[in-house]
Design a protein around this motif. Sequence first.
Motif, PDB file in Angstrom:
ATOM      1  N   ILE A  35       0.957  -1.409   0.166  1.00 24.98           N
ATOM      2  CA  ILE A  35      -0.121  -0.092  -0.270  1.00 24.98           C
ATOM      3  C   ILE A  35       0.799   1.114  -0.104  1.00 24.98           C
ATOM      4  O   ILE A  35       2.004   1.229   0.326  1.00 24.98           O
ATOM      5  N   GLY A  36       0.411   2.022  -1.092  1.00 23.67           N
ATOM      6  CA  GLY A  36       1.012   3.940  -1.090  1.00 23.67           C
ATOM      7  C   GLY A  36       0.397   4.503  -1.607  1.00 23.67           C
ATOM      8  O   GLY A  36       0.174   4.112  -2.523  1.00 23.67           O
ATOM      9  N   VAL A  37       1.223   5.342  -1.916  1.00 22.29           N
ATOM     10  CA  VAL A  37       0.958   6.606  -2.600  1.00 22.29           C
ATOM     11  C   VAL A  37       1.361   6.858  -4.353  1.00 22.29           C
ATOM     12  O   VAL A  37       0.983   6.584  -4.919  1.00 22.29           O
ATOM     13  N   LEU A  38       2.431   6.414  -4.470  1.00 18.38           N
ATOM     14  CA  LEU A  38       2.896   5.562  -5.638  1.00 18.38           C
ATOM     15  C   LEU A  38       3.214   7.427  -6.166  1.00 18.38           C
ATOM     16  O   LEU A  38       2.605   6.821  -7.440  1.00 18.38           O
ATOM     17  N   ASP A  39       2.960   8.462  -6.270  1.00 17.58           N
ATOM     18  CA  ASP A  39       3.041   9.520  -6.689  1.00 17.58           C
ATOM     19  C   ASP A  39       3.470   9.289  -8.150  1.00 17.58           C
ATOM     20  O   ASP A  39       3.199  10.094  -8.376  1.00 17.58           O
ATOM     21  N   GLY A  40       4.537   8.581  -8.321  1.00 15.72           N
ATOM     22  CA  GLY A  40       5.097   9.271  -9.625  1.00 15.72           C
ATOM     23  C   GLY A  40       5.731   7.465  -9.959  1.00 15.72           C
ATOM     24  O   GLY A  40       6.183   7.320 -11.314  1.00 15.72           O
ATOM     25  N   VAL A  41       5.494   6.260  -9.179  1.00 11.44           N
ATOM     26  CA  VAL A  41       6.113   5.509  -9.807  1.00 11.44           C
ATOM     27  C   VAL A  41       7.456   5.674 -10.926  1.00 11.44           C
ATOM     28  O   VAL A  41       8.145   5.136 -10.839  1.00 11.44           O
ATOM     29  N   HIS A  42       8.473   6.036  -9.386  1.00 14.79           N
ATOM     30  CA  HIS A  42       9.327   6.098  -9.817  1.00 14.79           C
ATOM     31  C   HIS A  42      10.272   5.304  -9.341  1.00 14.79           C
ATOM     32  O   HIS A  42       9.946   3.800  -9.186  1.00 14.79           O
ATOM     33  N   LEU A  43      11.896   4.548  -9.517  1.00 14.07           N
ATOM     34  CA  LEU A  43      12.630   3.821  -9.571  1.00 14.07           C
ATOM     35  C   LEU A  43      12.775   3.306  -8.167  1.00 14.07           C
ATOM     36  O   LEU A  43      12.611   1.840  -7.962  1.00 14.07           O
ATOM     37  N   LEU A  89      -1.434   3.936 -12.212  1.00 12.47           N
ATOM     38  CA  LEU A  89      -2.007   2.592 -12.745  1.00 12.47           C
ATOM     39  C   LEU A  89      -1.684   2.331 -13.589  1.00 12.47           C
ATOM     40  O   LEU A  89      -1.172   0.695 -13.613  1.00 12.47           O
ATOM     41  N   ALA A  90      -1.327   2.852 -14.923  1.00 12.23           N
ATOM     42  CA  ALA A  90      -0.879   2.260 -15.792  1.00 12.23           C
ATOM     43  C   ALA A  90       0.692   1.649 -15.829  1.00 12.23           C
ATOM     44  O   ALA A  90       0.515   0.428 -16.896  1.00 12.23           O
ATOM     45  N   LEU A  91       0.976   2.628 -15.025  1.00 18.67           N
ATOM     46  CA  LEU A  91       2.802   1.740 -14.870  1.00 18.67           C
ATOM     47  C   LEU A  91       3.268   0.939 -14.226  1.00 18.67           C
ATOM     48  O   LEU A  91       3.358   0.059 -14.195  1.00 18.67           O
ATOM     49  N   VAL A  92       1.575   0.530 -13.080  1.00 13.14           N
ATOM     50  CA  VAL A  92       2.055  -0.333 -12.432  1.00 13.14           C
ATOM     51  C   VAL A  92       1.243  -1.241 -13.019  1.00 13.14           C
ATOM     52  O   VAL A  92       2.241  -2.701 -12.538  1.00 13.14           O
ATOM     53  N   ARG A  93       0.774  -1.533 -13.819  1.00 12.18           N
ATOM     54  CA  ARG A  93      -0.037  -2.650 -14.209  1.00 12.18           C
ATOM     55  C   ARG A  93       1.051  -3.220 -15.700  1.00 12.18           C
ATOM     56  O   ARG A  93       1.555  -4.343 -15.893  1.00 12.18           O
TER      57      ARG A  93
END
Length: 100
Positions: free
Chosen positions: A21-29, A78-82
């Motif tokens: 769980i997290g904000v994942l605000d930019g799905v950075h490295l 969401l697209a980056l996570v997927r």
Amino acid sequence: MTIHLAELVQGRPAGPTAVTIGVLDGVHLGHQHLLRHLLAAAQARSLTPVVITFQNHPLTVLRPDVPIVLLGPLQERLALVRALGIRHVTALTLRVEKAT
């Protein structure tokens, strides 16, 4: 701050899961490293990897006076996570509800 169970249940996979769980605000490295670790740990244990994130940053509720700048919009996050191979992603909306 309130999280409704219905938001968590939507899109929930059947069977055991590994969750982050997290904000994942930019799905950075750093986020990508965490998500790859989630995938590997889930695969090693025959679990389904799940990510719970937020539509709005928690500080928008906890400290509404503090301006927040996210590194990317929700749909992009969401697209980056997927794209990393995680199919089950839930984006919760954080809000304050007055007690009745």
